[in-house]
Enzyme design. Structure first.
Site, short mmCIF file in Angstrom:
data_model
loop_
_atom_site.label_atom_id
_atom_site.label_comp_id
_atom_site.label_asym_id
_atom_site.label_seq_id
_atom_site.Cartn_x
_atom_site.Cartn_y
_atom_site.Cartn_z
N ASP A 177 0.96 -1.31 0.17
CA ASP A 177 0.02 0.15 -0.11
C ASP A 177 0.96 1.27 0.10
O ASP A 177 1.41 1.55 1.16
CB ASP A 177 -0.76 0.04 1.05
CG ASP A 177 -1.76 1.26 1.38
OD1 ASP A 177 -1.55 2.26 0.95
OD2 ASP A 177 -3.27 0.99 1.56
N HIS A 178 0.96 2.01 -1.18
CA HIS A 178 2.32 2.85 -1.27
C HIS A 178 2.05 3.91 -0.34
O HIS A 178 2.91 4.72 0.09
CB HIS A 178 2.42 3.40 -2.67
CG HIS A 178 1.31 4.28 -3.11
ND1 HIS A 178 0.17 4.11 -3.49
CD2 HIS A 178 1.59 5.72 -3.10
CE1 HIS A 178 -0.53 5.31 -3.78
NE2 HIS A 178 0.36 6.35 -3.64
N HIS A 240 -5.70 2.89 1.22
CA HIS A 240 -4.94 4.19 1.96
C HIS A 240 -5.51 4.77 2.90
O HIS A 240 -4.94 4.95 4.01
CB HIS A 240 -4.68 5.15 0.68
CG HIS A 240 -4.22 4.53 -0.77
ND1 HIS A 240 -3.28 3.52 -0.77
CD2 HIS A 240 -4.30 4.77 -1.67
CE1 HIS A 240 -2.91 3.44 -1.78
NE2 HIS A 240 -3.62 4.20 -2.63
C1 BG6 Z 1 -3.54 4.95 -6.12
C2 BG6 Z 1 -5.22 5.09 -6.71
O1 BG6 Z 1 -3.42 3.98 -5.24
O2 BG6 Z 1 -3.36 6.04 -5.22
C3 BG6 Z 1 -5.22 6.27 -7.35
O3 BG6 Z 1 -5.34 3.92 -7.36
C4 BG6 Z 1 -4.84 7.47 -6.66
O4 BG6 Z 1 -6.43 6.53 -7.89
C5 BG6 Z 1 -3.27 7.31 -6.06
O5 BG6 Z 1 -4.69 8.46 -7.24
C6 BG6 Z 1 -2.98 8.37 -5.26
O6 BG6 Z 1 -1.66 8.35 -4.56
P1 BG6 Z 1 -0.85 9.54 -4.29
O7 BG6 Z 1 0.54 9.10 -3.82
O8 BG6 Z 1 -0.82 10.46 -5.67
O9 BG6 Z 1 -1.55 10.33 -3.42
#
Ligand code: BG6
Length: 484
Positions: A177-178, A240
């Site tokens: 989960d990044h 997230h």
């Molecule tokens: C991804 C989603 O996991 O996270 C995207 O699939 C979203 O829809 C993105 O735009 C948001 O990531 P960050 O790091 O730009 O907040």
């Protein structure tokens, strides 16, 4: 601030889907940055693997182009790229057949950490896992890395977990989960458990509510097919935002150790109450003159998928009973900003009388773009003429305090990939955690589908449907402004 980079042990990182978009945008640029910082000095090798017939040189050309396009800081020097490319090779491979697997086995070194990154759709997870075992690459220090979406409901997540478990032990599975790789997200734990100041107040006795905002300015163009099947609830909230909620709400783990942390997060998810449709607002963005709206973008005038969701959640445990958690996220909103605001209760009695107004401490943790924390403190408004109160921020921008070029700006993928190599699962989701998150999400989605309500339209560049504001107003609270 001088960053201390400790090289990781020798590793082979195999990217299945090595010619794909995630590899190009995220994985390869992240590896290049770690290489430039000296973290791969112990000997790191990268093997791209995909069905496309390419030779090593053609793949290195692809990698080089990815770096030039996506590593936009000064570290992108030709000499560094040339050195990095020496670590890169490629194998043409069929995930569902036998082509390439013996070659891959011959290219990897069983005495190294071997990390297999499944940067492919979940329908291939089982085939890849099975072949890795069959071709003798599943043992020793083998790890697999899988991306979201991890299932689209509890059942599919359980099936995926069962498939992977047939070939790999849970200790070898790294579910990304990044958000957990973002520096400020990890800072939530440092702020809570590294300071004496906050933790004694961190409960429903002192905290009125907590609000989470993850606002984006982008729409869904380019990902229509995936997104229209997912929607904001599956795409952002189930993973997230759930992770943010867990880190804010969990009990202190006894140690900063993968299972101790994940056990505590799991307890939070399991203590979440069901959210009824009354406590949810779903929205879809409209066109803004220049860019098409949601429905036109996905090419389905009847789509019932939400590009925005706001909801009120409750955690039924001793710490949080009575403190609501408001979550909102959406596309095409006013600004790209992610923040968590912890709103403390009013002082129990105002000695200054009604004219002093209502004042509250708010601790705001900004995750992006300008990472930092801000604590709103009430003071006397300066000057003569009585006791008037005013709220001022005790403001700390991490970039100002620590220097703009600290590791702190690193992309989430840099940290997460290095954690895979180091064998540290703390920032990865455990199988039971993902299943529990779906178990909470599924009935919410089911109920709104059964209710037949369609998402409410909202203007691109706004803060979402006005009904989302009402969700808090009716409780005598309000969202913080989505700041540009
Ligand atoms: C991804 C989603 O996991 O996270 C995207 O699939 C979203 O829809 C993105 O735009 C948001 O990531 P960050 O790091 O730009 O907040």
């Amino acid at each position: 601030m001088v960053s201390r980079v400790i090289p990781v042990e020798p590793f082979d990182l195999i990217i299945f889907g090595g010619t794909g978009d995630l590899a190009r945008r995220k994985i390869l640029p992240a590896l290049f940055r770690r290489f430039c910082d000296g973290q791969m000095e112990g000997g790191g090798r990268i093997i791209g693997a995909a069905r496309t017939e390419l030779d090593g040189d053609a793949y290195r050309q692809f990698v080089q182009e990815a770096i030039v396009e996506f590593v936009t800081d000064q570290r992108c020097e030709p000499a560094a790229i040339a050195k990095f490319l020496k670590t890169v090779s490629y194998v043409t491979l069929d995930a569902r057949g036998d082509t390439g697997w013996n070659a891959l086995a011959g290219m990897t070194d069983p005495s190294h950490v071997r990390a297999f990154y499944f940067s492919v759709g979940p329908s291939l997870f089982g085939d890849l896992a099975e072949r890795l075992r069959d071709y003798g690459m599943g043992g020793g220090e083998a790890r697999i890395v899988v991306e979201k979406p991890f299932g689209r409901d509890q059942q599919t997540a359980e099936e995926l977990n069962a498939t992977l478990a047939r070939h790999f032990d849970e200790s070898q599975i790294y579910r990304i989960d990044h958000y957990l790789g973002k520096e400020t997200v990890q800072n939530l734990m440092a702020i809570r458990f590294g300071n004496m100041l906050f933790e004694p107040l961190w409960n429903s006795q002192y905290i009125d509510h907590i609000q989470f905002t993850v606002a984006e300015t982008v729409g869904v163009a380019g990902r229509e097919e995936y997104y229209d099947r997912a929607g904001a609830m599956r795409d952002m909230v189930q993973n997230h935002m759930m992770q943010l909620l867990c880190l804010i709400a969990m009990e202190p783990p006894a140690k900063f150790d993968p299972d101790a942390v994940r056990d505590e997060k799991l307890k939070v998810i399991r203590a979440l109450d069901h959210v009824t449709p009354d406590d949810i607002v779903r929205g879809q963005y409209l066109d803004d003159g220049d860019r098409p709206g949601y429905l036109e973008t996905v090419g389905d005038a009847k789509s019932n998928t939400e590009s925005f969701v706001a909801l009120k959640a409750h955690i039924s445990n001793w710490r949080w009973a009575g403190t609501p958690f408001y979550l909102r996220t959406g596309k095409r909103l006013r600004a790209r900003t992610s923040e968590i605001a912890v709103v403390f209760k009013d002082a129990p009695h105002s000695i200054f009388g009604a004219e002093a107004g209502r004042h509250r401490n708010i601790l705001t943790i900004v995750l992006q773009p300008n990472e930092g924390i801000e604590l709103g403190v009430t003071i006397k408004e300066p000057g003569p003429g009585g006791m008037r109160l005013v709220d001022v921020p005790l403001d700390m921008s991490f970039a100002e305090a620590l220097g703009p070029d600290t590791q702190f700006a690193a992309d989430a993928y840099e940290r997460l990939i290095m954690d895979v190599i180091r064998g540290n699962q703390t920032l990865f989701m455990r199988g039971d955690e993902v299943e529990a998150a779906w178990a909470w999400t599924d009935p919410i989605i089911k109920e709104w589908l059964e209710g037949g309500a369609t998402p409410l339209p909202y203007d691109s560049g706004s803060s979402g449907p006005t009904e989302a504001l009402a969700l808090m107003h009716r409780d005598g609270r309000r969202w913080r402004e989505i700041r540009k």
